[in-house]
Write a protein that holds these residues in place. Structure first.
Motif, PDB file in Angstrom:
ATOM      1  N   VAL A  77       0.814  -1.216   0.000  1.00 27.31           N
ATOM      2  CA  VAL A  77       0.000   0.000   0.000  1.00 27.31           C
ATOM      3  C   VAL A  77       0.849   1.268   0.000  1.00 27.31           C
ATOM      4  CG1 VAL A  77      -0.213   0.177   2.524  1.00 27.31           C
ATOM      5  CG2 VAL A  77      -2.028   1.078   1.050  1.00 27.31           C
ATOM      6  N   GLY A  78       2.051   1.219   0.586  1.00 26.62           N
ATOM      7  CA  GLY A  78       2.903   2.401   0.641  1.00 26.62           C
ATOM      8  C   GLY A  78       3.286   2.908  -0.731  1.00 26.62           C
ATOM      9  N   PHE A  79       3.538   1.987  -1.646  1.00 27.81           N
ATOM     10  CA  PHE A  79       3.894   2.385  -3.010  1.00 27.81           C
ATOM     11  C   PHE A  79       2.774   3.186  -3.653  1.00 27.81           C
ATOM     12  CE2 PHE A  79       3.451   1.421  -7.549  1.00 27.81           C
ATOM     13  CZ  PHE A  79       4.628   1.953  -8.042  1.00 27.81           C
ATOM     14  N   TYR A  80       1.535   2.739  -3.468  1.00 33.60           N
ATOM     15  CA  TYR A  80       0.397   3.412  -4.091  1.00 33.60           C
ATOM     16  C   TYR A  80       0.067   4.730  -3.395  1.00 33.60           C
ATOM     17  CZ  TYR A  80       0.039  -1.019  -6.445  1.00 33.60           C
ATOM     18  OH  TYR A  80       0.332  -2.130  -7.188  1.00 33.60           O
ATOM     19  N   VAL A  81       0.335   4.805  -2.107  1.00 28.06           N
ATOM     20  CA  VAL A  81       0.166   6.078  -1.404  1.00 28.06           C
ATOM     21  C   VAL A  81       1.101   7.129  -1.989  1.00 28.06           C
ATOM     22  CG1 VAL A  81       0.525   7.250   0.799  1.00 28.06           C
ATOM     23  CG2 VAL A  81      -0.700   5.086   0.748  1.00 28.06           C
ATOM     24  N   VAL A  82       2.365   6.761  -2.164  1.00 31.96           N
ATOM     25  CA  VAL A  82       3.332   7.695  -2.737  1.00 31.96           C
ATOM     26  C   VAL A  82       2.970   8.025  -4.183  1.00 31.96           C
ATOM     27  CG1 VAL A  82       5.760   7.995  -3.394  1.00 31.96           C
ATOM     28  CG2 VAL A  82       5.179   6.936  -1.206  1.00 31.96           C
ATOM     29  N   LEU A  83       2.567   7.014  -4.942  1.00 35.68           N
ATOM     30  CA  LEU A  83       2.221   7.215  -6.353  1.00 35.68           C
ATOM     31  C   LEU A  83       1.075   8.207  -6.510  1.00 35.68           C
ATOM     32  CD1 LEU A  83       2.499   6.331  -9.363  1.00 35.68           C
ATOM     33  CD2 LEU A  83       0.806   4.552  -8.854  1.00 35.68           C
ATOM     34  N   PHE A  84      -0.005   7.988  -5.757  1.00 34.82           N
ATOM     35  CA  PHE A  84      -1.175   8.848  -5.919  1.00 34.82           C
ATOM     36  C   PHE A  84      -1.002  10.194  -5.214  1.00 34.82           C
ATOM     37  CE2 PHE A  84      -3.258   4.743  -6.883  1.00 34.82           C
ATOM     38  CZ  PHE A  84      -3.774   5.082  -8.125  1.00 34.82           C
ATOM     39  N   THR A  85      -0.190  10.228  -4.171  1.00 34.45           N
ATOM     40  CA  THR A  85       0.096  11.520  -3.537  1.00 34.45           C
ATOM     41  C   THR A  85       0.833  12.435  -4.501  1.00 34.45           C
ATOM     42  OG1 THR A  85       0.190  10.546  -1.314  1.00 34.45           O
ATOM     43  CG2 THR A  85       1.279  12.649  -1.631  1.00 34.45           C
ATOM     44  N   ALA A  86       1.831  11.885  -5.168  1.00 32.76           N
ATOM     45  CA  ALA A  86       2.569  12.680  -6.152  1.00 32.76           C
ATOM     46  C   ALA A  86       1.661  13.118  -7.293  1.00 32.76           C
ATOM     47  CB  ALA A  86       3.747  11.870  -6.693  1.00 32.76           C
ATOM     48  N   ALA A  87       0.771  12.228  -7.735  1.00 35.30           N
ATOM     49  CA  ALA A  87      -0.141  12.574  -8.823  1.00 35.30           C
ATOM     50  C   ALA A  87      -1.118  13.663  -8.400  1.00 35.30           C
ATOM     51  CB  ALA A  87      -0.898  11.328  -9.284  1.00 35.30           C
ATOM     52  N   MET A  88      -1.656  13.558  -7.178  1.00 34.83           N
ATOM     53  CA  MET A  88      -2.608  14.558  -6.696  1.00 34.83           C
ATOM     54  C   MET A  88      -1.950  15.921  -6.527  1.00 34.83           C
ATOM     55  SD  MET A  88      -5.659  13.165  -6.254  1.00 34.83           S
ATOM     56  CE  MET A  88      -6.481  14.105  -4.978  1.00 34.83           C
ATOM     57  N   GLU A  89      -0.698  15.928  -6.088  1.00 38.06           N
ATOM     58  CA  GLU A  89      -0.009  17.194  -5.889  1.00 38.06           C
ATOM     59  C   GLU A  89       0.329  17.882  -7.205  1.00 38.06           C
ATOM     60  OE1 GLU A  89       3.353  16.368  -3.456  1.00 38.06           O
ATOM     61  OE2 GLU A  89       2.215  16.483  -1.572  1.00 38.06           O
ATOM     62  N   SER A  90       0.300  17.125  -8.296  1.00 36.26           N
ATOM     63  CA  SER A  90       0.586  17.716  -9.600  1.00 36.26           C
ATOM     64  C   SER A  90      -0.642  18.387 -10.224  1.00 36.26           C
ATOM     65  CB  SER A  90       1.126  16.651 -10.562  1.00 36.26           C
ATOM     66  OG  SER A  90       0.106  15.718 -10.898  1.00 36.26           O
ATOM     67  N   VAL A  91      -1.818  18.212  -9.595  1.00 35.88           N
ATOM     68  CA  VAL A  91      -3.031  18.842 -10.114  1.00 35.88           C
ATOM     69  C   VAL A  91      -2.993  20.334  -9.772  1.00 35.88           C
ATOM     70  CG1 VAL A  91      -5.552  18.907  -9.982  1.00 35.88           C
ATOM     71  CG2 VAL A  91      -4.348  16.717  -9.852  1.00 35.88           C
ATOM     72  N   PRO A  92      -3.047  21.212 -10.759  1.00 34.57           N
ATOM     73  CA  PRO A  92      -2.948  22.655 -10.488  1.00 34.57           C
ATOM     74  C   PRO A  92      -4.100  23.161  -9.626  1.00 34.57           C
ATOM     75  CG  PRO A  92      -2.614  22.178 -12.817  1.00 34.57           C
ATOM     76  CD  PRO A  92      -3.125  20.921 -12.199  1.00 34.57           C
ATOM     77  N   ALA A  93      -3.784  23.898  -8.599  1.00 34.73           N
ATOM     78  CA  ALA A  93      -4.813  24.449  -7.716  1.00 34.73           C
ATOM     79  C   ALA A  93      -5.680  25.474  -8.434  1.00 34.73           C
ATOM     80  CB  ALA A  93      -4.161  25.074  -6.491  1.00 34.73           C
ATOM     81  N   ASP A  94      -5.119  26.188  -9.407  1.00 35.26           N
ATOM     82  CA  ASP A  94      -5.884  27.201 -10.130  1.00 35.26           C
ATOM     83  C   ASP A  94      -7.099  26.603 -10.828  1.00 35.26           C
ATOM     84  OD1 ASP A  94      -3.919  28.862  -9.321  1.00 35.26           O
ATOM     85  OD2 ASP A  94      -2.985  29.162 -11.280  1.00 35.26           O
ATOM     86  N   VAL A  95      -6.902  25.425 -11.429  1.00 31.83           N
ATOM     87  CA  VAL A  95      -8.005  24.778 -12.140  1.00 31.83           C
ATOM     88  C   VAL A  95      -9.091  24.350 -11.165  1.00 31.83           C
ATOM     89  CG1 VAL A  95      -8.611  22.848 -13.645  1.00 31.83           C
ATOM     90  CG2 VAL A  95      -6.421  24.003 -13.936  1.00 31.83           C
ATOM     91  N   VAL A  96      -8.681  23.787 -10.033  1.00 31.41           N
ATOM     92  CA  VAL A  96      -9.645  23.347  -9.029  1.00 31.41           C
ATOM     93  C   VAL A  96     -10.414  24.534  -8.459  1.00 31.41           C
ATOM     94  CG1 VAL A  96      -9.896  22.195  -6.793  1.00 31.41           C
ATOM     95  CG2 VAL A  96      -8.251  21.323  -8.458  1.00 31.41           C
ATOM     96  N   GLU A  97      -9.697  25.610  -8.162  1.00 30.54           N
ATOM     97  CA  GLU A  97     -10.351  26.797  -7.617  1.00 30.54           C
ATOM     98  C   GLU A  97     -11.325  27.416  -8.616  1.00 30.54           C
ATOM     99  OE1 GLU A  97      -7.226  29.356  -6.427  1.00 30.54           O
ATOM    100  OE2 GLU A  97      -6.594  28.103  -4.727  1.00 30.54           O
ATOM    101  N   ALA A  98     -10.944  27.424  -9.889  1.00 26.59           N
ATOM    102  CA  ALA A  98     -11.831  27.969 -10.916  1.00 26.59           C
ATOM    103  C   ALA A  98     -13.114  27.142 -11.012  1.00 26.59           C
ATOM    104  CB  ALA A  98     -11.118  27.992 -12.265  1.00 26.59           C
ATOM    105  N   ALA A  99     -12.979  25.829 -10.961  1.00 28.25           N
ATOM    106  CA  ALA A  99     -14.159  24.968 -11.011  1.00 28.25           C
ATOM    107  C   ALA A  99     -15.032  25.163  -9.784  1.00 28.25           C
ATOM    108  CB  ALA A  99     -13.732  23.506 -11.126  1.00 28.25           C
ATOM    109  N   THR A 100     -14.406  25.341  -8.624  1.00 29.75           N
ATOM    110  CA  THR A 100     -15.165  25.560  -7.393  1.00 29.75           C
ATOM    111  C   THR A 100     -15.934  26.876  -7.448  1.00 29.75           C
ATOM    112  OG1 THR A 100     -13.485  24.327  -6.140  1.00 29.75           O
ATOM    113  CG2 THR A 100     -14.991  25.733  -4.885  1.00 29.75           C
ATOM    114  N   LEU A 101     -15.286  27.910  -7.975  1.00 35.26           N
ATOM    115  CA  LEU A 101     -15.963  29.203  -8.115  1.00 35.26           C
ATOM    116  C   LEU A 101     -17.122  29.126  -9.097  1.00 35.26           C
ATOM    117  CD1 LEU A 101     -12.888  31.615  -8.155  1.00 35.26           C
ATOM    118  CD2 LEU A 101     -14.541  31.289  -6.299  1.00 35.26           C
ATOM    119  N   ASP A 102     -17.038  28.227 -10.054  1.00 41.32           N
ATOM    120  CA  ASP A 102     -18.122  28.048 -11.027  1.00 41.32           C
ATOM    121  C   ASP A 102     -19.264  27.192 -10.480  1.00 41.32           C
ATOM    122  OD1 ASP A 102     -16.925  29.619 -12.921  1.00 41.32           O
ATOM    123  OD2 ASP A 102     -15.950  27.949 -13.964  1.00 41.32           O
ATOM    124  N   GLY A 103     -19.118  26.756  -9.229  1.00 40.99           N
ATOM    125  CA  GLY A 103     -20.195  26.008  -8.590  1.00 40.99           C
ATOM    126  C   GLY A 103     -20.044  24.505  -8.598  1.00 40.99           C
ATOM    127  N   ALA A 104     -18.894  23.993  -9.022  1.00 42.01           N
ATOM    128  CA  ALA A 104     -18.685  22.550  -9.042  1.00 42.01           C
ATOM    129  C   ALA A 104     -18.474  22.030  -7.621  1.00 42.01           C
ATOM    130  CB  ALA A 104     -17.475  22.209  -9.904  1.00 42.01           C
TER     131      ALA A 104
END
Length: 207
Positions: free
Chosen positions: A80-107
Protein backbone atom coordinates in the motif's frame (compact mmCIF):
# COMPACT_ATOMS: atom_id res chain seq x y z
CA UNK A 1 0.83 27.85 -12.61
CA UNK A 2 0.02 27.68 -8.93
CA UNK A 3 -0.11 24.28 -7.25
CA UNK A 4 -1.93 22.95 -4.25
CA UNK A 5 -0.97 24.06 -0.79
CA UNK A 6 0.62 22.00 1.87
CA UNK A 7 -2.44 19.73 2.16
CA UNK A 8 -3.30 17.64 5.18
CA UNK A 9 -1.35 18.50 8.30
CA UNK A 10 1.21 15.82 9.08
CA UNK A 11 0.90 14.26 5.63
CA UNK A 12 4.66 13.75 5.47
CA UNK A 13 4.52 11.57 8.57
CA UNK A 14 1.63 9.58 7.14
CA UNK A 15 3.60 8.90 3.99
CA UNK A 16 6.55 7.63 6.01
CA UNK A 17 4.31 5.32 8.05
CA UNK A 18 2.55 3.94 4.97
CA UNK A 19 5.78 3.57 3.00
CA UNK A 20 7.68 1.86 5.83
CA UNK A 21 6.79 -1.73 4.72
CA UNK A 22 8.51 -0.99 1.39
CA UNK A 23 11.79 -0.66 3.29
CA UNK A 24 11.55 -4.23 4.62
CA UNK A 25 12.29 -7.28 2.52
CA UNK A 26 9.47 -9.71 1.77
CA UNK A 27 11.29 -12.38 3.77
CA UNK A 28 11.33 -10.21 6.89
CA UNK A 29 7.63 -9.37 6.49
CA UNK A 30 6.77 -13.04 6.08
CA UNK A 31 8.65 -14.06 9.22
CA UNK A 32 7.20 -11.18 11.26
CA UNK A 33 3.64 -12.05 10.33
CA UNK A 34 4.21 -15.70 11.07
CA UNK A 35 4.60 -14.55 14.68
CA UNK A 36 1.56 -12.29 14.36
CA UNK A 37 -0.57 -15.23 13.21
CA UNK A 38 0.87 -17.78 15.67
CA UNK A 39 -2.13 -19.73 17.09
CA UNK A 40 -1.21 -19.80 20.77
CA UNK A 41 0.52 -16.58 21.77
CA UNK A 42 0.53 -14.68 18.49
CA UNK A 43 -0.07 -10.94 18.41
CA UNK A 44 -3.41 -11.16 16.60
CA UNK A 45 -4.94 -13.80 18.86
CA UNK A 46 -3.50 -11.97 21.86
CA UNK A 47 -5.23 -8.73 20.83
CA UNK A 48 -8.51 -10.55 20.22
CA UNK A 49 -8.29 -12.12 23.66
CA UNK A 50 -7.44 -8.80 25.29
CA UNK A 51 -10.64 -7.20 23.97
CA UNK A 52 -12.83 -10.16 24.85
CA UNK A 53 -13.16 -11.65 21.36
CA UNK A 54 -11.80 -15.08 22.27
CA UNK A 55 -14.34 -16.73 19.96
CA UNK A 56 -12.56 -15.23 16.95
CA UNK A 57 -9.18 -16.70 17.84
CA UNK A 58 -8.00 -19.41 15.49
CA UNK A 59 -5.03 -20.95 13.70
CA UNK A 60 -5.00 -18.39 10.92
CA UNK A 61 -2.42 -20.01 8.66
CA UNK A 62 -3.55 -23.58 9.35
CA UNK A 63 -7.23 -23.05 8.53
CA UNK A 64 -8.11 -23.36 4.81
CA UNK A 65 -10.81 -20.71 5.25
CA UNK A 66 -8.44 -18.05 6.62
CA UNK A 67 -4.99 -18.95 5.27
CA UNK A 68 -5.30 -17.18 1.91
CA UNK A 69 -7.00 -14.04 3.33
CA UNK A 70 -4.28 -13.85 6.00
CA UNK A 71 -1.49 -13.97 3.43
CA UNK A 72 -3.38 -11.57 1.13
CA UNK A 73 -3.74 -9.05 3.97
CA UNK A 74 0.04 -9.03 4.44
CA UNK A 75 0.56 -8.64 0.68
CA UNK A 76 -1.79 -5.65 0.57
CA UNK A 77 -0.26 -4.03 3.65
CA UNK A 78 3.25 -4.42 2.26
CA UNK A 79 2.31 -2.84 -1.08
CA UNK A 80 0.00 0.00 0.00
CA UNK A 81 2.90 2.40 0.64
CA UNK A 82 3.89 2.39 -3.01
CA UNK A 83 0.40 3.41 -4.09
CA UNK A 84 0.17 6.08 -1.40
CA UNK A 85 3.33 7.70 -2.74
CA UNK A 86 2.22 7.22 -6.35
CA UNK A 87 -1.17 8.85 -5.92
CA UNK A 88 0.10 11.52 -3.54
CA UNK A 89 2.57 12.68 -6.15
CA UNK A 90 -0.14 12.57 -8.82
CA UNK A 91 -2.61 14.56 -6.70
CA UNK A 92 -0.01 17.19 -5.89
CA UNK A 93 0.59 17.72 -9.60
CA UNK A 94 -3.03 18.84 -10.11
CA UNK A 95 -2.95 22.66 -10.49
CA UNK A 96 -4.81 24.45 -7.72
CA UNK A 97 -5.88 27.20 -10.13
CA UNK A 98 -8.01 24.78 -12.14
CA UNK A 99 -9.65 23.35 -9.03
CA UNK A 100 -10.35 26.80 -7.62
CA UNK A 101 -11.83 27.97 -10.92
CA UNK A 102 -14.16 24.97 -11.01
CA UNK A 103 -15.17 25.56 -7.39
CA UNK A 104 -15.96 29.20 -8.11
CA UNK A 105 -18.12 28.05 -11.03
CA UNK A 106 -20.19 26.01 -8.59
CA UNK A 107 -18.68 22.55 -9.04
CA UNK A 108 -18.96 20.30 -6.00
CA UNK A 109 -16.23 18.04 -4.65
CA UNK A 110 -17.45 14.97 -6.52
CA UNK A 111 -17.68 16.90 -9.78
CA UNK A 112 -14.19 18.33 -9.31
CA UNK A 113 -12.84 14.85 -8.63
CA UNK A 114 -14.62 13.23 -11.59
CA UNK A 115 -14.09 15.99 -14.14
CA UNK A 116 -10.68 17.38 -13.17
CA UNK A 117 -8.68 15.36 -10.65
CA UNK A 118 -9.32 11.87 -12.01
CA UNK A 119 -8.52 12.71 -15.67
CA UNK A 120 -5.30 14.43 -14.63
CA UNK A 121 -4.10 11.46 -12.54
CA UNK A 122 -5.35 8.78 -14.93
CA UNK A 123 -1.84 7.81 -16.03
CA UNK A 124 -1.08 6.92 -12.41
CA UNK A 125 -4.30 4.89 -12.22
CA UNK A 126 -3.20 2.88 -15.25
CA UNK A 127 0.21 2.30 -13.68
CA UNK A 128 -1.50 1.07 -10.51
CA UNK A 129 -3.61 -1.37 -12.55
CA UNK A 130 -0.50 -2.89 -14.09
CA UNK A 131 1.36 -3.25 -10.81
CA UNK A 132 -1.70 -4.70 -9.07
CA UNK A 133 -2.09 -7.28 -11.81
CA UNK A 134 1.53 -8.35 -11.53
CA UNK A 135 1.24 -8.49 -7.74
CA UNK A 136 -1.89 -10.64 -7.95
CA UNK A 137 -0.13 -13.14 -10.24
CA UNK A 138 2.95 -13.31 -8.02
CA UNK A 139 2.74 -13.66 -4.25
CA UNK A 140 5.31 -16.47 -4.29
CA UNK A 141 7.65 -15.24 -1.57
CA UNK A 142 5.02 -14.61 1.10
CA UNK A 143 3.23 -17.88 0.38
CA UNK A 144 6.52 -19.79 0.46
CA UNK A 145 7.47 -18.32 3.84
CA UNK A 146 4.14 -18.03 5.64
CA UNK A 147 1.93 -20.89 4.48
CA UNK A 148 1.79 -24.44 5.77
CA UNK A 149 3.30 -26.88 3.32
CA UNK A 150 3.96 -24.38 1.70
CA UNK A 151 0.84 -23.86 -0.37
CA UNK A 152 -1.45 -25.34 2.25
CA UNK A 153 -3.45 -26.25 4.03
CA UNK A 154 -5.29 -28.27 1.37
CA UNK A 155 -3.69 -26.11 -1.36
CA UNK A 156 -5.62 -23.09 -0.05
CA UNK A 157 -2.68 -20.75 -0.67
CA UNK A 158 -1.31 -22.33 -3.84
CA UNK A 159 -0.19 -19.71 -6.38
CA UNK A 160 1.31 -20.04 -9.85
CA UNK A 161 4.78 -19.01 -8.74
CA UNK A 162 4.84 -21.64 -6.02
CA UNK A 163 3.67 -24.36 -8.42
CA UNK A 164 6.44 -23.33 -10.83
CA UNK A 165 9.07 -23.39 -8.07
CA UNK A 166 7.95 -26.81 -6.83
CA UNK A 167 7.95 -28.27 -10.35
CA UNK A 168 11.52 -27.12 -10.95
CA UNK A 169 13.27 -27.59 -7.61
CA UNK A 170 11.22 -30.29 -5.90
CA UNK A 171 10.30 -32.58 -8.78
CA UNK A 172 13.12 -31.63 -11.16
CA UNK A 173 10.73 -30.93 -14.05
CA UNK A 174 12.67 -27.97 -15.40
CA UNK A 175 11.12 -28.10 -18.86
CA UNK A 176 7.62 -28.04 -17.40
CA UNK A 177 8.59 -25.20 -15.05
CA UNK A 178 10.09 -23.23 -17.95
CA UNK A 179 6.88 -23.67 -19.94
CA UNK A 180 4.89 -22.41 -16.94
CA UNK A 181 7.18 -19.40 -16.66
CA UNK A 182 6.75 -18.49 -20.33
CA UNK A 183 2.98 -18.97 -20.03
CA UNK A 184 2.89 -16.77 -16.93
CA UNK A 185 4.84 -14.10 -18.80
CA UNK A 186 2.36 -14.03 -21.67
CA UNK A 187 -0.62 -14.09 -19.31
CA UNK A 188 0.82 -11.08 -17.48
CA UNK A 189 1.57 -9.32 -20.77
CA UNK A 190 -1.95 -10.00 -22.08
CA UNK A 191 -3.68 -8.84 -18.92
CA UNK A 192 -1.53 -5.71 -18.86
CA UNK A 193 -2.43 -4.89 -22.46
CA UNK A 194 -6.13 -5.51 -21.79
CA UNK A 195 -6.06 -3.35 -18.65
CA UNK A 196 -4.35 -0.49 -20.48
CA UNK A 197 -6.78 -0.75 -23.38
CA UNK A 198 -9.84 -0.92 -21.11
CA UNK A 199 -8.73 2.12 -19.13
CA UNK A 200 -7.47 4.13 -22.10
CA UNK A 201 -8.57 7.75 -22.14
CA UNK A 202 -7.60 10.83 -24.02
CA UNK A 203 -4.60 12.50 -22.42
CA UNK A 204 -5.48 15.68 -20.57
CA UNK A 205 -2.85 18.42 -20.74
CA UNK A 206 -2.86 21.88 -19.22
CA UNK A 207 -0.81 24.72 -20.59
Amino acid sequence: MRRRGRGVRGSGLYRIVYFFPQLLSVAILGVLFQFVYTPGDGLLNGLLGAVGLDGLQRSWLADPATALPAVTAVMIWSAVGFYVVLFTAAMESVPADVVEAATLDGAGRFTVFRRITLPLVWDSVQTAYVYLGILALDGFALVQIMSVGPGGPDNATEVIGLTLYRAAFTYGEFGYASAMGVTLFFITLTLTALALRATKRERVELA
